[in-house]
Enzyme design. Structure first.
Site, mmCIF file in Angstrom:
data_model
loop_
_atom_site.group_PDB
_atom_site.id
_atom_site.type_symbol
_atom_site.label_atom_id
_atom_site.label_comp_id
_atom_site.label_asym_id
_atom_site.label_seq_id
_atom_site.Cartn_x
_atom_site.Cartn_y
_atom_site.Cartn_z
ATOM 1 N N THR A 125 0.857 -1.188 0.000
ATOM 2 C CA THR A 125 0.000 0.000 0.000
ATOM 3 C C THR A 125 0.893 1.238 0.000
ATOM 4 O O THR A 125 1.562 1.524 0.991
ATOM 5 C CB THR A 125 -0.927 0.022 1.227
ATOM 6 O OG1 THR A 125 -1.707 -1.172 1.226
ATOM 7 C CG2 THR A 125 -1.846 1.233 1.195
ATOM 8 N N LYS A 201 -8.462 1.029 -0.833
ATOM 9 C CA LYS A 201 -7.707 0.500 0.312
ATOM 10 C C LYS A 201 -7.423 1.608 1.328
ATOM 11 O O LYS A 201 -7.558 1.411 2.543
ATOM 12 C CB LYS A 201 -6.411 -0.138 -0.204
ATOM 13 C CG LYS A 201 -5.290 -0.300 0.819
ATOM 14 C CD LYS A 201 -5.559 -1.393 1.851
ATOM 15 C CE LYS A 201 -4.667 -1.236 3.059
ATOM 16 N NZ LYS A 201 -3.530 -2.094 3.138
ATOM 17 N N LYS A 269 1.226 5.690 8.016
ATOM 18 C CA LYS A 269 1.466 5.932 6.577
ATOM 19 C C LYS A 269 0.139 6.010 5.810
ATOM 20 O O LYS A 269 -0.065 6.918 5.013
ATOM 21 C CB LYS A 269 2.342 4.802 6.014
ATOM 22 C CG LYS A 269 2.229 4.580 4.502
ATOM 23 C CD LYS A 269 2.986 3.343 4.045
ATOM 24 C CE LYS A 269 2.455 2.011 4.506
ATOM 25 N NZ LYS A 269 1.265 1.512 3.789
#
Ligand code: NA7
Length: 317
Positions: A125, A201, A269
């Site tokens: 990701t 996501k 993140k």
């Protein structure tokens, strides 16, 4: 003692995992599969590829992590280029955009192994710009690209119960069928535009981060006002908030056990990246912005490698 509770939870997880894995009938593709990155996620994913009979070549920056997988039947590549050259489809699942770029563009990186017809699937990701750069580089050399970030942490990865979100090359998605069956409970093809899967996501993990941050604050407040955290944890697990995340993370906080299932630095993140996404369309994200600050503080306190539940430490300071 508290240790017993955690041991029982782990035994429960193991038992559940065997049943779920054996309940699957995956017919493995004869294509040769490469896998780069044996972190928390990659380890479970590769084990499920091997268990279901795929031929898998692995590589990890820290080479010692390959041993267990070679014992379980994997082949070992010397570097990313070597893996890509000897495989038909190569998957990558590593920490962040620095890791993705190092593996892609570095010396003996993925790009050095890409030629016409090679297939590459990015499961890390990272920000959309990085995904796009990777896609462009692969396609410029005649390769096929699919992005396929996953929802789920350590246990779903071990159980082959991840949700796989993908976008990019449709034929490559179809060719990944048996691999995705082995790794996931469901895979989604969200379209041919690179970035779509990453956006979904990131929004998923924004909601996750907000919930875990809120749980951390709630547990910290409960402790301060003299509520028994064991009682509180049980109430949470029986009420309408009960879900895997709330149950597991409240137990982790209660027992002070922060072994990473989902490293806190990756959650931060994801929040940082989703704030950028919100910014790009002028969508205010008040809660995510606040949660991000709490996770940032937890990182500064040294909990980056700990589980996301350690956000409690920042809330409880
Ligand atoms: P982990 O358990 O933190 O593992 C990180 C992996 O990334 C691990 O294999 C690392 O190799 C690798 N890594 C990190 N930096 C680099 C660089 N610079 N070059 C090559 N390899 C690197 O992460 P998870 O498995 O939990 O998560 C993976 C992704 O899925 C992430 O994007 C999450 O947000 C979702 P090492 O073993 O340290 O040598």
């Amino acid at each position: 003692g508290l240790g017993d509770v955690s041991t029982k939870l782990e035994e429960y997880d193991e038992a559940e995992s065997e049943e779920k894995i054996s309940g699957k009938t995956v017919i493995p593709t004869p294509l040769r599969i490469g896998f780069l990155g044996l972190g928390i996620m990659g380890q479970g994913m590769v084990m499920n590829l091997l268990r279901s009979g795929h031929e898998v070549t692995v590589w990890n920056r820290t080479a010692t992590k390959c041993r267990e997988f070679v014992k379980a039947g994997a082949l070992k590549g010397n570097n990313p280029a070597d893996v890509v050259q000897s495989c038909d489809i190569t998957f990558t699942c590593v920490a962040d955009s620095t890791a993705v770029r190092d593996i892609m563009f570095g010396n003996m990186g993925v790009l050095d192994g890409i030629s016409k017809g090679k297939c590459y699937v990015e499961m890390s990701t990272v920000d959309e710009e990085t995904v796009q750069d990777v896609a462009d580089a692969i396609m410029a050399r005649g390769g096929a690209f699919l992005e396929a970030p996953v929802c789920g942490s350590r246990v779903p990865a071990l159980e082959g119960q991840l949700l796989i979100l993908s976008s990019g090359d449709r034929k490559l998605f179809d060719d990944c069928y048996s691999c995705f069956e082995a790794m996931g409970k469901k895979s989604f093809y969200l379209g041919n535009e690179v970035g779509t899967a990453t956006r979904m996501k990131l929004i998923h993990n924004m909601i996750l981060g907000n919930i875990v941050a809120s749980l951390g604050e709630g547990m910290a407040l409960a402790e301060k006002v003299g509520i028994d955290l064991e009682d509180f944890s049980e109430v949470l697990s029986l009420g309408s908030l009960a879900c895997r995340t709330i149950n597991h993370k409240s137990q982790a906080i209660l027992n002070g056990r922060y072994e990473a299932h989902f490293p806190l630095q990756h959650q931060q993140k994801d929040l940082r990246l989703v704030l950028g996404l919100g910014d790009s369309v002028e969508q205010p994200l008040h809660l995510a912005a606040a949660a991000n600050e709490l996770f940032k503080k937890a990182r500064r306190m040294g909990y980056g490698d700990a589980d996301v539940a350690a956000v409690f430490k920042a809330a409880n300071e």
